[in-house]
Design a protein around this motif. Structure first.
Motif, PDB file in Angstrom:
ATOM      1  N   SER A   1       0.821  -1.215   0.000  1.00  0.00           N
ATOM      2  CA  SER A   1       0.000   0.000   0.000  1.00  0.00           C
ATOM      3  C   SER A   1       0.846   1.253   0.000  1.00  0.00           C
ATOM      4  O   SER A   1       1.810   1.370   0.771  1.00  0.00           O
ATOM      5  N   HIS A   2       0.461   2.177  -0.855  1.00  0.00           N
ATOM      6  CA  HIS A   2       1.022   3.530  -0.803  1.00  0.00           C
ATOM      7  C   HIS A   2       0.120   4.328   0.137  1.00  0.00           C
ATOM      8  O   HIS A   2      -1.077   4.477  -0.120  1.00  0.00           O
ATOM      9  N   VAL A   3       0.689   4.842   1.216  1.00  0.00           N
ATOM     10  CA  VAL A   3      -0.099   5.594   2.196  1.00  0.00           C
ATOM     11  C   VAL A   3      -0.207   7.051   1.732  1.00  0.00           C
ATOM     12  O   VAL A   3       0.802   7.711   1.495  1.00  0.00           O
ATOM     13  N   LYS A   4      -1.440   7.523   1.603  1.00  0.00           N
ATOM     14  CA  LYS A   4      -1.692   8.882   1.082  1.00  0.00           C
ATOM     15  C   LYS A   4      -3.090   9.297   1.497  1.00  0.00           C
ATOM     16  O   LYS A   4      -3.811   8.534   2.129  1.00  0.00           O
TER      17      LYS A   4
ATOM     18  N   GLY B   1      -4.798   3.401   3.149  1.00  0.00           N
ATOM     19  CA  GLY B   1      -3.662   2.542   3.478  1.00  0.00           C
ATOM     20  C   GLY B   1      -4.057   1.105   3.188  1.00  0.00           C
ATOM     21  O   GLY B   1      -4.680   0.809   2.154  1.00  0.00           O
ATOM     22  N   ALA B   2      -3.746   0.213   4.123  1.00  0.00           N
ATOM     23  CA  ALA B   2      -3.971  -1.216   3.905  1.00  0.00           C
ATOM     24  C   ALA B   2      -5.466  -1.565   3.833  1.00  0.00           C
ATOM     25  O   ALA B   2      -5.896  -2.323   2.955  1.00  0.00           O
ATOM     26  N   ILE B   3      -6.260  -1.023   4.757  1.00  0.00           N
ATOM     27  CA  ILE B   3      -7.690  -1.375   4.791  1.00  0.00           C
ATOM     28  C   ILE B   3      -8.367  -0.958   3.494  1.00  0.00           C
ATOM     29  O   ILE B   3      -9.098  -1.730   2.872  1.00  0.00           O
ATOM     30  N   LYS B   4      -8.080   0.250   3.060  1.00  0.00           N
ATOM     31  CA  LYS B   4      -8.733   0.736   1.839  1.00  0.00           C
ATOM     32  C   LYS B   4      -8.245  -0.038   0.613  1.00  0.00           C
ATOM     33  O   LYS B   4      -9.034  -0.340  -0.293  1.00  0.00           O
ATOM     34  N   ASN B   5      -6.966  -0.369   0.597  1.00  0.00           N
ATOM     35  CA  ASN B   5      -6.397  -1.130  -0.524  1.00  0.00           C
ATOM     36  C   ASN B   5      -7.148  -2.454  -0.710  1.00  0.00           C
ATOM     37  O   ASN B   5      -7.471  -2.861  -1.831  1.00  0.00           O
ATOM     38  N   VAL B   6      -7.459  -3.097   0.403  1.00  0.00           N
ATOM     39  CA  VAL B   6      -8.185  -4.380   0.344  1.00  0.00           C
ATOM     40  C   VAL B   6      -9.660  -4.151   0.011  1.00  0.00           C
ATOM     41  O   VAL B   6     -10.237  -4.810  -0.850  1.00  0.00           O
TER      42      VAL B   6
ATOM     43  N   PHE C   1     -18.894   6.233   4.354  1.00  0.00           N
ATOM     44  CA  PHE C   1     -18.035   5.552   3.381  1.00  0.00           C
ATOM     45  C   PHE C   1     -16.910   4.797   4.114  1.00  0.00           C
ATOM     46  O   PHE C   1     -16.614   3.636   3.795  1.00  0.00           O
ATOM     47  N   SER C   2     -16.316   5.443   5.092  1.00  0.00           N
ATOM     48  CA  SER C   2     -15.221   4.804   5.834  1.00  0.00           C
ATOM     49  C   SER C   2     -15.705   3.568   6.589  1.00  0.00           C
ATOM     50  O   SER C   2     -15.001   2.556   6.676  1.00  0.00           O
ATOM     51  N   VAL C   3     -16.909   3.665   7.143  1.00  0.00           N
ATOM     52  CA  VAL C   3     -17.484   2.510   7.844  1.00  0.00           C
ATOM     53  C   VAL C   3     -17.688   1.356   6.856  1.00  0.00           C
ATOM     54  O   VAL C   3     -17.356   0.195   7.143  1.00  0.00           O
ATOM     55  N   TYR C   4     -18.183   1.670   5.680  1.00  0.00           N
ATOM     56  CA  TYR C   4     -18.434   0.633   4.672  1.00  0.00           C
ATOM     57  C   TYR C   4     -17.132   0.012   4.181  1.00  0.00           C
ATOM     58  O   TYR C   4     -17.063  -1.196   3.924  1.00  0.00           O
ATOM     59  N   LEU C   5     -16.127   0.854   4.041  1.00  0.00           N
ATOM     60  CA  LEU C   5     -14.809   0.346   3.621  1.00  0.00           C
ATOM     61  C   LEU C   5     -14.338  -0.763   4.548  1.00  0.00           C
ATOM     62  O   LEU C   5     -13.893  -1.824   4.101  1.00  0.00           O
ATOM     63  N   ALA C   6     -14.400  -0.481   5.840  1.00  0.00           N
ATOM     64  CA  ALA C   6     -13.899  -1.448   6.818  1.00  0.00           C
ATOM     65  C   ALA C   6     -14.668  -2.766   6.714  1.00  0.00           C
ATOM     66  O   ALA C   6     -14.081  -3.854   6.805  1.00  0.00           O
ATOM     67  N   HIS C   7     -15.971  -2.682   6.506  1.00  0.00           N
ATOM     68  CA  HIS C   7     -16.767  -3.907   6.394  1.00  0.00           C
ATOM     69  C   HIS C   7     -16.384  -4.706   5.148  1.00  0.00           C
ATOM     70  O   HIS C   7     -16.284  -5.943   5.191  1.00  0.00           O
ATOM     71  N   ALA C   8     -16.193  -4.004   4.042  1.00  0.00           N
ATOM     72  CA  ALA C   8     -15.814  -4.711   2.811  1.00  0.00           C
ATOM     73  C   ALA C   8     -14.456  -5.399   2.985  1.00  0.00           C
ATOM     74  O   ALA C   8     -14.263  -6.548   2.561  1.00  0.00           O
ATOM     75  N   ALA C   9     -13.529  -4.709   3.630  1.00  0.00           N
ATOM     76  CA  ALA C   9     -12.208  -5.309   3.867  1.00  0.00           C
ATOM     77  C   ALA C   9     -12.338  -6.553   4.740  1.00  0.00           C
ATOM     78  O   ALA C   9     -11.661  -7.576   4.506  1.00  0.00           O
ATOM     79  N   ALA C  10     -13.220  -6.492   5.722  1.00  0.00           N
ATOM     80  CA  ALA C  10     -13.419  -7.656   6.603  1.00  0.00           C
ATOM     81  C   ALA C  10     -13.904  -8.855   5.794  1.00  0.00           C
ATOM     82  O   ALA C  10     -13.472  -9.998   6.022  1.00  0.00           O
ATOM     83  N   GLY C  11     -14.798  -8.598   4.845  1.00  0.00           N
ATOM     84  CA  GLY C  11     -15.315  -9.686   4.002  1.00  0.00           C
ATOM     85  C   GLY C  11     -14.220 -10.338   3.179  1.00  0.00           C
ATOM     86  O   GLY C  11     -14.171 -11.566   3.044  1.00  0.00           O
ATOM     87  N   VAL C  12     -13.332  -9.533   2.630  1.00  0.00           N
ATOM     88  CA  VAL C  12     -12.239 -10.077   1.814  1.00  0.00           C
ATOM     89  C   VAL C  12     -11.248 -10.846   2.692  1.00  0.00           C
ATOM     90  O   VAL C  12     -10.879 -11.995   2.392  1.00  0.00           O
TER      91      VAL C  12
ATOM     92  N   ILE D   1      -1.193  -1.585  11.230  1.00  0.00           N
ATOM     93  CA  ILE D   1      -0.297  -0.916  10.272  1.00  0.00           C
ATOM     94  C   ILE D   1      -0.905   0.417   9.817  1.00  0.00           C
ATOM     95  O   ILE D   1      -0.189   1.409   9.633  1.00  0.00           O
ATOM     96  N   ASP D   2      -2.231   0.460   9.657  1.00  0.00           N
ATOM     97  CA  ASP D   2      -2.854   1.740   9.284  1.00  0.00           C
ATOM     98  C   ASP D   2      -2.774   2.744  10.432  1.00  0.00           C
ATOM     99  O   ASP D   2      -2.514   3.929  10.215  1.00  0.00           O
ATOM    100  N   LYS D   3      -2.993   2.255  11.656  1.00  0.00           N
ATOM    101  CA  LYS D   3      -2.908   3.172  12.804  1.00  0.00           C
ATOM    102  C   LYS D   3      -1.473   3.690  12.947  1.00  0.00           C
ATOM    103  O   LYS D   3      -1.249   4.883  13.193  1.00  0.00           O
ATOM    104  N   ALA D   4      -0.503   2.800  12.780  1.00  0.00           N
ATOM    105  CA  ALA D   4       0.895   3.218  12.890  1.00  0.00           C
ATOM    106  C   ALA D   4       1.247   4.230  11.795  1.00  0.00           C
ATOM    107  O   ALA D   4       1.957   5.209  12.041  1.00  0.00           O
ATOM    108  N   SER D   5       0.727   4.009  10.595  1.00  0.00           N
ATOM    109  CA  SER D   5       0.988   4.949   9.495  1.00  0.00           C
ATOM    110  C   SER D   5       0.452   6.332   9.852  1.00  0.00           C
ATOM    111  O   SER D   5       1.137   7.347   9.674  1.00  0.00           O
ATOM    112  N   LEU D   6      -0.786   6.359  10.368  1.00  0.00           N
ATOM    113  CA  LEU D   6      -1.387   7.651  10.730  1.00  0.00           C
ATOM    114  C   LEU D   6      -0.653   8.301  11.901  1.00  0.00           C
ATOM    115  O   LEU D   6      -0.484   9.524  11.928  1.00  0.00           O
TER     116      LEU D   6
END
Ligand code: SF4
Ligand code: SF4
Length: 367
Positions: free
Chosen positions: A156-159, A168-173, A253-264, A310-315
């Motif tokens: 992941s490129h963090v931006k 970061g990682a969660i959004k990438n997934v 949107f952020s809440v939905y992102l996390a759920h989609a990542a959990a599914g993957v 890893i996302d928390k550490a990046s932030l």
């Protein structure tokens, strides 16, 4: 939480001015347990929008592929097509853009496979077992080639990101491993609200909509809500201010992102590892070209088995950095969230609530 229970995030800071090839080897060795000999390994990476420049460089991806091969794995580099029209809308278009950006089988030393088929609809629905924060997303459609991989390395490129604050990682997934239907599901709640009084009937959005959802029957735009895939291409294209975001669109949107990542991620159990590059930290994401000047100096490379940590550490590392350029006077803290008018930590907290990992972690700097 006892210190020994916290997930480890391995960190190679760029301030040490070490060769990234060596550092990547050292970091990968810490998280390589996710890959077993013989595994087909999906190396998930955003290969950049046409005209972008902040995406991860091909040699970084090459190095990771080579390290996977040393472990006996069979890597392939992968991403999915975009929901919005452009130069990555189909697999053929994406491969052409990837080649333009320097990603070829020769440069990364592995096949490049755009997951989800030519149009981006090939995959299987998987259930999202838990839901929090009022999320109604109960399933996600994982792109076929991701689904068929034995293990995955998420680069992941963090931006920044205009909707979620940061990526970061969660959004990438979440957005990167699924088909167009699931991208649409995640974007549905931020479909642009229409102010018809501002529409001049120019027809630009009708021509630009790839899903045939727009028409102009009486010199005024009409959106077919069934056909609309919520790509918001019309939103960004219209110069008359017809569209606006619904209330709390970014937060939901952020809440939905996390759920989609959990599914993957539940498909892979513990056979996923995350490597994040906190560099070229632009205010906007790699889908936007140009994505803006960096907001903080390059920080380093992180590796962990825990996507939340890893996302928390990046932030946290970004929050401790000194903002650059026009952001120099900005308050530190969630600088990417401040720029994008949201809270970058929503996706991280939601992911923790879903049991995807921990926000408390141990940062282990490379010797
Ligand atoms: S681009 Fe904007 S002004 Fe033109 S038809 Fe579409 S909504 Fe109306
Ligand atoms: S109507 Fe707008 S948001 Fe919906 S699919 Fe078409 S371009 Fe995308």
């Amino acid at each position: 939480m006892h210190d020994s229970e916290r997930p480890e995030v391995f960190f190679s800071p760029y301030t040490r001015n070490r060769a990234f090839l060596r550092e990547l080897r050292a970091l990968f060795s810490r998280v390589a347990a996710a890959v077993s000999p013989g595994d087909s390994v999906a190396v998930k990476v955003h290969m950049g929008e046409y005209g972008g420049s902040a995406y991860l460089r091909p040699p970084v991806v090459r190095r990771v592929c080579d390290l996977i091969k040393e472990k006996g794995g069979r890597p392939f580099v992968t991403d999915t097509t975009t929901l919005y029209p452009g130069r990555r809308f189909t697999a053929g278009q994406y491969l052409a853009t990837a080649t333009f950006n320097g990603f070829t089988e020769e440069s990364v030393g592995s096949p490049i496979v755009i997951a989800g088929g030519e149009q981006g609809y090939d995959g299987e629905w998987v259930d999202i077992p838990d839901r929090v924060s009022g999320c109604t997303l109960d399933r996600t459609k994982v792109a076929t080639e991701i689904l068929n991989a034995d293990s995955m390395v998420v680069l992941s490129h963090v931006k920044g990101h205009p909707m979620s604050g940061f990526g970061g990682a969660i959004k990438n997934v979440a957005m990167g491993c699924v088909t167009k239907e699931s991208k649409a599901d995640q974007h549905r709640l931020n479909r642009g609200v229409i102010d018809f009084s501002k529409c001049t009937g120019c027809g630009d959005c009708v021509e630009a909509c790839s899903y045939g959802a727009m028409s102009l029957p009486d010199d005024r735009m009409v959106r077919d809500e069934e056909k609309c895939m919520s790509c918001n291409h019309c939103f960004f294209l219209c110069t008359e201010g017809v569209f606006s975001l619904p209330p709390e669109a970014r937060e939901r949107f952020s809440v939905y992102l996390a759920h989609a990542a959990a599914g993957v991620l539940r498909l892979f159990d513990s056979r996923v590892t995350f490597i994040s590059f906190v560099q070229d930290v632009t205010p906007l994401c790699d889908c936007v070209a140009p994505s803006g000047l960096p907001v903080v100096p390059d920080i380093g490379i992180l590796a962990s088995a825990d996507p939340v940590a890893i996302d928390k550490a990046s932030l946290d590392l970004i929050a401790r950095a000194r903002p650059l350029g026009k952001y120099a006077d900005a308050a530190t803290g969630d600088i990417l969230g401040n720029i994008n008018k949201t809270d970058s930590l929503i996706q991280v907290r939601t992911a923790r609530e879903l049991g995807m990992g921990n926000t408390e972690y141990r940062l282990s700097e490379q010797e």
